[in-house]
Design a protein around this motif. Structure first.
Motif, short mmCIF file in Angstrom:
data_model
loop_
_atom_site.label_atom_id
_atom_site.label_comp_id
_atom_site.label_asym_id
_atom_site.label_seq_id
_atom_site.Cartn_x
_atom_site.Cartn_y
_atom_site.Cartn_z
N PRO A 225 0.83 -1.24 0.09
CA PRO A 225 -0.11 -0.20 0.04
C PRO A 225 0.80 1.37 -0.02
O PRO A 225 1.93 1.16 0.44
N LEU A 226 0.24 2.42 -0.49
CA LEU A 226 0.93 3.70 -0.65
C LEU A 226 0.97 4.15 0.93
O LEU A 226 2.19 4.64 1.17
N VAL A 227 0.02 3.94 1.78
CA VAL A 227 0.09 4.26 3.09
C VAL A 227 -0.41 2.91 4.04
O VAL A 227 -1.13 2.48 4.07
N PRO A 228 0.70 2.40 4.56
CA PRO A 228 0.47 1.18 5.42
C PRO A 228 -0.49 1.70 6.37
O PRO A 228 0.07 2.50 7.31
N LEU A 229 -1.61 0.88 6.65
CA LEU A 229 -2.44 1.19 7.71
C LEU A 229 -2.08 1.20 9.00
O LEU A 229 -2.66 1.62 9.83
N ALA A 230 -0.86 0.13 9.16
CA ALA A 230 -0.52 -0.03 10.64
C ALA A 230 -0.06 1.25 11.13
O ALA A 230 0.03 1.33 12.30
N LEU A 231 0.55 2.32 10.18
CA LEU A 231 1.04 3.49 10.78
C LEU A 231 -0.08 4.36 11.30
O LEU A 231 0.05 4.90 12.04
N LEU A 232 -1.56 4.28 10.73
CA LEU A 232 -2.40 5.01 10.98
C LEU A 232 -3.20 4.36 12.32
O LEU A 232 -3.71 4.96 13.26
N ARG A 233 -2.70 3.03 12.43
CA ARG A 233 -3.36 2.33 13.94
C ARG A 233 -2.47 2.65 15.05
O ARG A 233 -2.88 2.44 16.04
N ASP A 234 -1.18 2.95 14.82
CA ASP A 234 -0.23 3.06 15.90
C ASP A 234 -0.50 4.11 16.62
O ASP A 234 -0.72 5.41 16.05
N ARG A 235 -0.53 4.43 18.06
CA ARG A 235 -0.78 5.29 18.87
C ARG A 235 0.30 6.47 18.50
O ARG A 235 -0.32 7.64 18.52
N ARG A 302 7.73 14.27 26.45
CA ARG A 302 7.90 15.18 27.35
C ARG A 302 8.06 16.57 26.66
O ARG A 302 7.22 17.68 27.16
N THR A 303 8.96 16.72 25.92
CA THR A 303 9.21 18.22 25.34
C THR A 303 7.91 18.28 24.58
O THR A 303 7.57 19.66 24.07
N GLY A 304 7.34 17.29 23.63
CA GLY A 304 6.23 17.84 22.86
C GLY A 304 4.98 18.13 23.77
O GLY A 304 4.30 19.12 23.25
N MET A 305 4.80 17.62 24.72
CA MET A 305 3.67 18.16 25.77
C MET A 305 4.08 19.48 26.15
O MET A 305 2.86 20.46 26.08
N ALA A 306 5.18 20.02 26.24
CA ALA A 306 5.49 21.31 26.99
C ALA A 306 5.23 22.01 25.76
O ALA A 306 4.88 23.20 25.98
N GLY A 307 5.64 21.61 24.48
CA GLY A 307 5.40 22.78 23.51
C GLY A 307 3.94 22.84 23.02
O GLY A 307 3.42 23.97 23.00
N VAL A 414 -7.44 28.14 20.81
CA VAL A 414 -6.83 27.62 22.03
C VAL A 414 -7.22 26.19 22.00
O VAL A 414 -6.37 25.44 22.58
N LEU A 415 -8.56 25.89 21.70
CA LEU A 415 -8.90 24.43 21.74
C LEU A 415 -7.87 23.40 21.02
O LEU A 415 -7.76 22.21 21.42
N LEU A 416 -7.42 24.11 19.98
CA LEU A 416 -6.52 23.06 19.09
C LEU A 416 -5.40 22.28 19.80
O LEU A 416 -5.05 21.33 19.71
N PRO A 417 -4.47 23.24 20.28
CA PRO A 417 -3.30 22.61 21.04
C PRO A 417 -3.94 21.89 22.21
O PRO A 417 -2.91 20.88 22.72
N LEU A 418 -5.07 22.28 22.87
CA LEU A 418 -5.52 21.60 23.99
C LEU A 418 -6.09 20.32 23.64
O LEU A 418 -5.76 19.28 24.53
N GLY A 422 -4.40 16.79 25.29
CA GLY A 422 -5.34 15.78 25.63
C GLY A 422 -4.98 14.39 25.03
O GLY A 422 -4.97 13.35 25.70
N ALA A 423 -4.81 14.41 23.64
CA ALA A 423 -4.31 13.01 22.88
C ALA A 423 -3.13 12.51 23.44
O ALA A 423 -2.94 11.62 23.74
#
Length: 430
Positions: A225-235, A302-307, A414-418, A422-423
């Motif tokens: 596949p062009l996009v392996p669906l496993a990539l989209l299933r991985d958290r 950790r750094t991603g959440m801080a960003g 503001v809701l977008l980064p929040l 959350g995710a």
């Protein structure tokens, strides 16, 4: 990375000149920008998958060569349709450079992926800031053709540098290329973009949904596949793609609303507006490398959440800043927001590329770029509509109305980064 960002931003400053040169309407010359962005969006995933299949260095060299040839064609284009066509080819080359430049950097710098992603983020910001600045100088001097010709020396240098990289034959993942999947994905993306930027949105959205459903069905049945669906299933990767789109939608809001707020609500002249808007790319350029070092030192999650938290704080400060705060009420929150974005991007790119594995880094980088482009389009459509509801004609609206519309737009933004925070927190808990 710098070339592709410069190519996207440099043409904007030339639009008034091009409108006069070709005697065309503003809607017609807008396609000089749209053709580049749509082509880069549509080709993002295909470029990464092709690199994984036949060699990333080889495809990257071809992409740089296409970008160089298209830049030359733009510089000598005798008519507007030919210029738009050349810009579309330039966008295809830019898609290759973005996806495979990122994938190659991650592969060559094991253990220092965060620093590599931070440096690439800095180069992207430098290209975005350099485009209007250098483009304006070239317009005032040699003219609009020089804006496109200026990309040729950089492309030649990039080609020479990439040729010196070691080949990556060992990481190729072979198999037939998924042409059907690529065509369905391109159809879905183009329909979505046309729905967000043009008329007949309801029908274009329906076409986009149908193409997306057919694409997912095809990918589930295809051996390569062009996009392996496993990539989209991985958290990790799925969260990274979604959060990348959300944060880019917020950054698009600053580019879309900022000129009207600074010019109309605060009464700045064109020069003042330009200087105030340049703060964002400048902060991103300076924050990129330190952000990458923080990622390598403290970990991507950790750094991603801080960003993300910094982005939410910056957007919230814009939403509550009174108009009496003047330019400081815009620049200070924007610096916080942009620094947070640089930190998040370095962390998110690192996490996604490492989670994708060595044989799927090309398509993962393509999906990251696709997510950012969708965020640009979605942010422009959704948050642009919120701003327009408060100030239907912002160029002539009262200053107080533009200020209120800006605050309302950022209160929603503001809701977008929040949501992304959350995710990420949910993923951490699991």
């Amino acid at each position: 990375m710098l070339l592709s960002s410069f190519g996207a931003s440099s043409a904007n400053v030339a639009l008034p000149t091009l409108q006069r040169a070709f005697g065309a309407s503003f809607a017609a010359v807008q396609w000089i920008v749209l053709a580049y962005l749509l082509a880069a969006t549509a080709a993002a995933v295909g470029a990464g998958r092709l690199g994984d299949a036949i060699g990333r260095r080889r495809v990257l060299l071809a992409g740089i060569a296409l970008f160089a040839a298209a830049s030359g064609a733009c510089a000598v284009a005798p008519t507007l349709p030919l210029l738009v066509a050349a810009r579309a080819l330039q966008g295809l080359g830019a898609a290759v450079m973005l996806a495979l430049g990122m994938a190659l950097a991650a592969g060559q710098l094991q253990g220092r992926t965060g620093r590599a992603m931070g440096l690439l983020g800095s180069m992207s910001a430098v290209g975005t800031a350099l485009g209007p600045a250098l483009g304006g100088l070239l317009l005032a001097g040699p003219g609009w053709r020089a804006v496109f010709a200026a990309m040729l020396p950089g492309a030649v240098l990039a080609f020479a540098l990439v040729r010196r990289l070691p080949d990556d034959d060992a990481v190729r993942s072979g198999g037939p290329f998924d042409v059907t999947g690529l065509l369905l994905l391109v159809g879905a993306l183009l329909a979505f973009a046309l729905a967000a930027t043009g008329t007949g949105a309801r029908w274009w959205y329906a076409i986009s949904a149908l193409c997306t459903a057919a694409f997912m069905r095809t990918e589930a049945r295809t051996r390569t596949p062009l996009v392996p669906l496993a990539l989209l299933r991985d958290r990790v990767t799925a969260t990274g793609f979604a959060t990348s789109a959300l944060t880019m939608a917020l950054m698009m809001t600053t580019m879309l609303v900022g000129p009207f707020y600074l010019g109309r609500a605060l009464g700045l002249g064109a020069g003042g507006v330009g200087l105030a808007l340049a703060v964002g790319p400048l902060v991103a350029a300076l924050a990129g490398v330190p952000s990458g070092r923080l990622v390598d030192r403290h970990g991507a999650r950790r750094t991603g959440m801080a960003g993300l938290a910094a982005m939410a704080l910056g957007a919230g400060l814009v939403a509550v800043a009174p108009r009496a705060a003047g330019v400081t009420g815009w620049i200070a929150p924007l610096a916080v927001l942009t620094a947070g974005y640089a930190l998040f991007q370095a962390a998110n790119n690192t996490a996604v590329l490492e989670a994708a594995g060595i044989d799927r880094r090309g398509v993962a980088a393509g999906l990251l770029n696709l997510a950012r482009q969708l965020g640009l389009i979605g942010g422009s459509a959704l948050l642009g509509a919120v701003f327009a509801a408060g100030a239907p004609d912002p160029a002539h609206a009262a200053a107080a109305d533009v200020a209120e519309a800006t605050q309302a737009t950022f209160a929603l933004a503001v809701l977008l980064p929040l949501l992304g925070l959350g995710a990420a927190w949910r993923q951490r808990a699991q």
